[in-house]
Write a protein that holds these residues in place. Structure first.
Motif, PDB file in Angstrom:
ATOM      1  N   ARG A  21      -1.806   3.797  11.166  1.00  0.00           N
ATOM      2  CA  ARG A  21      -2.468   2.475  10.983  1.00  0.00           C
ATOM      3  C   ARG A  21      -4.046   3.184  11.554  1.00  0.00           C
ATOM      4  O   ARG A  21      -4.573   3.832  12.403  1.00  0.00           O
ATOM      5  CB  ARG A  21      -2.590   1.438  11.480  1.00  0.00           C
ATOM      6  N   GLY A  22      -4.739   3.405  10.525  1.00  0.00           N
ATOM      7  CA  GLY A  22      -6.798   3.528  11.027  1.00  0.00           C
ATOM      8  C   GLY A  22      -6.777   5.552  10.334  1.00  0.00           C
ATOM      9  O   GLY A  22      -7.572   5.585  10.322  1.00  0.00           O
ATOM     10  N   LYS A  23      -5.280   5.618   9.901  1.00  0.00           N
ATOM     11  CA  LYS A  23      -5.973   7.137   9.060  1.00  0.00           C
ATOM     12  C   LYS A  23      -6.092   6.755   8.076  1.00  0.00           C
ATOM     13  O   LYS A  23      -6.546   5.578   7.086  1.00  0.00           O
ATOM     14  CB  LYS A  23      -4.305   7.797   9.045  1.00  0.00           C
ATOM     15  N   THR A  24      -6.775   8.257   6.974  1.00  0.00           N
ATOM     16  CA  THR A  24      -7.384   8.277   5.425  1.00  0.00           C
ATOM     17  C   THR A  24      -6.275   8.453   4.609  1.00  0.00           C
ATOM     18  O   THR A  24      -5.591   9.858   5.195  1.00  0.00           O
ATOM     19  CB  THR A  24      -8.867   8.573   5.576  1.00  0.00           C
ATOM     20  N   CYS A  25      -6.846   7.987   3.871  1.00  0.00           N
ATOM     21  CA  CYS A  25      -6.278   8.499   2.957  1.00  0.00           C
ATOM     22  C   CYS A  25      -7.066   9.171   1.103  1.00  0.00           C
ATOM     23  O   CYS A  25      -7.491   8.416   0.484  1.00  0.00           O
ATOM     24  CB  CYS A  25      -4.750   8.204   1.608  1.00  0.00           C
ATOM     25  N   HIS A 170       7.571   8.775   2.033  1.00  0.00           N
ATOM     26  CA  HIS A 170       7.840   7.303   3.548  1.00  0.00           C
ATOM     27  C   HIS A 170       8.140   6.088   2.990  1.00  0.00           C
ATOM     28  O   HIS A 170       6.961   4.989   3.836  1.00  0.00           O
ATOM     29  CB  HIS A 170       6.158   7.656   4.661  1.00  0.00           C
ATOM     30  N   GLY A 171       8.649   5.877   2.491  1.00  0.00           N
ATOM     31  CA  GLY A 171       8.858   4.368   1.838  1.00  0.00           C
ATOM     32  C   GLY A 171      10.426   3.733   2.558  1.00  0.00           C
ATOM     33  O   GLY A 171      10.956   4.650   3.437  1.00  0.00           O
ATOM     34  N   ILE A 172       9.584   2.442   2.974  1.00  0.00           N
ATOM     35  CA  ILE A 172      10.540   1.945   4.342  1.00  0.00           C
ATOM     36  C   ILE A 172      11.317   1.066   3.066  1.00  0.00           C
ATOM     37  O   ILE A 172      11.575   0.316   2.887  1.00  0.00           O
ATOM     38  CB  ILE A 172      10.412   1.044   4.883  1.00  0.00           C
ATOM     39  N   PRO A 173      12.822   1.353   3.800  1.00  0.00           N
ATOM     40  CA  PRO A 173      14.538   0.704   3.607  1.00  0.00           C
ATOM     41  C   PRO A 173      13.447  -0.405   3.593  1.00  0.00           C
ATOM     42  O   PRO A 173      13.621  -0.845   4.030  1.00  0.00           O
ATOM     43  CB  PRO A 173      15.286   1.151   4.226  1.00  0.00           C
ATOM     44  N   TRP A 310       0.093   1.516   0.780  1.00  0.00           N
ATOM     45  CA  TRP A 310       0.852  -0.296   1.025  1.00  0.00           C
ATOM     46  C   TRP A 310       0.853  -0.444   2.227  1.00  0.00           C
ATOM     47  O   TRP A 310       0.184   0.179   2.927  1.00  0.00           O
ATOM     48  CB  TRP A 310       2.119  -0.587   0.477  1.00  0.00           C
ATOM     49  N   GLU A 311       0.469  -2.238   1.916  1.00  0.00           N
ATOM     50  CA  GLU A 311      -0.548  -3.005   3.183  1.00  0.00           C
ATOM     51  C   GLU A 311       0.486  -2.450   4.599  1.00  0.00           C
ATOM     52  O   GLU A 311       0.383  -2.685   5.880  1.00  0.00           O
ATOM     53  CB  GLU A 311      -0.207  -4.121   3.717  1.00  0.00           C
ATOM     54  N   ASP A 312       2.197  -1.899   4.374  1.00  0.00           N
ATOM     55  CA  ASP A 312       2.676  -1.124   5.999  1.00  0.00           C
ATOM     56  C   ASP A 312       2.122  -0.034   5.783  1.00  0.00           C
ATOM     57  O   ASP A 312       2.445  -0.056   7.719  1.00  0.00           O
ATOM     58  CB  ASP A 312       4.233  -2.078   5.129  1.00  0.00           C
ATOM     59  N   GLY A 313       1.897   0.041   6.128  1.00  0.00           N
ATOM     60  CA  GLY A 313       0.538   1.713   6.402  1.00  0.00           C
ATOM     61  C   GLY A 313       1.730   2.807   6.481  1.00  0.00           C
ATOM     62  O   GLY A 313       1.339   3.548   7.220  1.00  0.00           O
ATOM     63  N   TRP A 314       2.253   3.005   5.885  1.00  0.00           N
ATOM     64  CA  TRP A 314       3.675   3.740   5.504  1.00  0.00           C
ATOM     65  C   TRP A 314       3.586   4.063   3.861  1.00  0.00           C
ATOM     66  O   TRP A 314       3.403   5.763   3.212  1.00  0.00           O
ATOM     67  CB  TRP A 314       5.035   3.821   6.503  1.00  0.00           C
ATOM     68  N   THR A 315       4.160   3.632   3.130  1.00  0.00           N
ATOM     69  CA  THR A 315       4.455   3.680   1.471  1.00  0.00           C
ATOM     70  C   THR A 315       3.138   3.735   0.723  1.00  0.00           C
ATOM     71  O   THR A 315       2.011   3.512   0.715  1.00  0.00           O
ATOM     72  CB  THR A 315       4.700   2.373   0.776  1.00  0.00           C
ATOM     73  N   ALA A 316       3.307   5.568   0.585  1.00  0.00           N
ATOM     74  CA  ALA A 316       2.601   6.553  -0.333  1.00  0.00           C
ATOM     75  C   ALA A 316       2.655   5.792  -2.057  1.00  0.00           C
ATOM     76  O   ALA A 316       3.795   6.344  -2.268  1.00  0.00           O
ATOM     77  CB  ALA A 316       1.551   7.283  -0.165  1.00  0.00           C
TER      78      ALA A 316
END
Length: 344
Positions: A21-25, A170-173, A310-316
């Protein structure tokens, strides 16, 4: 499990770890809702060079499912040092070198990861949920006396990454059921006897269209071409050049934001492995272990493929909703080449 680097900083700044969280893309705020509305419709109708004439299945945009609670790990299984903290670990500056003693442990971890991945792929079929895949992977890993490396890494809530269709990585199951025609990358990392083994592969679910099959085939070829360029004394930038040449020749785009990394006792370390053309310095050294894990998309063949988080902070996910595929191996640099450690 890939490392993420802002594409605008490829030749200037140290890369950032993926998922924190707080990183950039692409210099955008990290926690934003994915722009998915209409993206797949555009992706299915635009021209894509060599694959423009291939018939594409119309796919619904990827949707959130319900994420179940993290699975427990028996107390006797050793944990990586980051477990217990939601803080994203820094990339270690250590370039992990293996000797004849440590390579034995490294190979054991990588071989376990490869077996788990192979068995996880057998579960891929319509109506199976990615949460069910996570549970099966978790059990296989702990039954082998190992720890699932993603679990608790920077707060990641699951034991494996499952990235479906337009999800780059980094999709979350969750509770979403796989559908006929989906493609899914399963990314397995295990921590066994103090060493991480990291590997991933994109699988077909049911009847997949020819364009998706071609994307997956070329992505695996890109990874293997990158590996074939490796040996002691070779510049790291040769990996990205070989991958980019093959991807571009086939009309696909290489994702810049996610990169390979050193792996061993530490999950993510130097060297950072760029999969696109770059001018980064450095040469491979015999005994180094690192991952090569390119992501290709069919949405564009430009050098910059945008992603939304996504808002989960992982799914790109791809900004335009186009399909993405990824393959990954952990390799050992030798005097004359590279040994793939995550072969089953």
């Amino acid at each position: 499990m890939a490392v993420r680097v802002p594409s605008m900083e490829l030749n200037r700044s140290p890369p950032l770890l993926s998922g924190g969280r707080g990183k950039t893309c692409l210099q955008k705020p990290f926690i934003v809702q994915a722009k998915r509305s209409g993206g797949l419709e555009k992706a299915n109708t635009r021209s894509r060079g060599p694959q423009a004439s291939e018939k594409l299945k119309k796919r619904e945009p990827l949707t959130h499912g319900t994420v179940s609670a993290p699975l427990p790990v028996p107390g006797h299984i050793p944990r990586p040092p980051y477990v217990g903290s939601n803080k994203m670990p820094e990339i270690s500056s250590e370039r992990q070198m293996q000797d004849k003693d440590t390579i034995v442990h490294m190979k054991a971890a990588c071989e376990l990861a490869a077996r788990v991945l192979q068995n996880a792929g057998k579960l891929v079929k319509p109506s199976v949920t990615t949460d069910e895949i996570d549970k099966a992977v978790h059990k296989m890993i702990i039954d082998a006396g190992a720890y699932p490396s993603p679990l608790g890494y920077g707060g990641f809530p699951k034991s494996v990454c499952t990235s479906v269709n337009e999800c780059m990585c980094h999709g979350i199951p969750d509770s979403r059921e796989l559908k006929d025609g989906d493609i899914i990358n399963i990314d397995v990392t295990v921590y066994l006897n103090g060493f991480h083994g990291d590997t991933s592969k994109t699988f077909f679910c049911g009847e997949v269209d020819e364009a998706a099959k071609r994307l997956v085939k070329v992505t695996e070829e890109c990874m293997l071409r990158g590996i074939s360029s490796c040996k002691h004394g070779v510049s790291f930038k040769k990996i990205g050049r070989r991958i980019s040449e093959h991807a571009e020749r086939n009309g696909f785009g290489v994702v810049e934001q996610f990169v390979g990394h050193g792996v061993g006792r530490v999950f993510h370390s130097q060297p950072i492995i760029y999969h696109q053309r770059n001018n980064m310095p450095g040469q491979m050294v015999e005994g180094q272990t690192f991952t090569i894990e390119p992501i290709l998309t069919m949405g564009s063949n430009s050098n910059s493929i945008e992603c939304d988080m996504w808002e989960d902070g992982w799914t790109a996910v791809t900004t335009d909703g186009s399909l993405a595929a990824q393959f990954e191996h952990t390799i050992l640099i030798t005097r004359t080449g590279a040994e793939i450690l995550t072969k089953c």
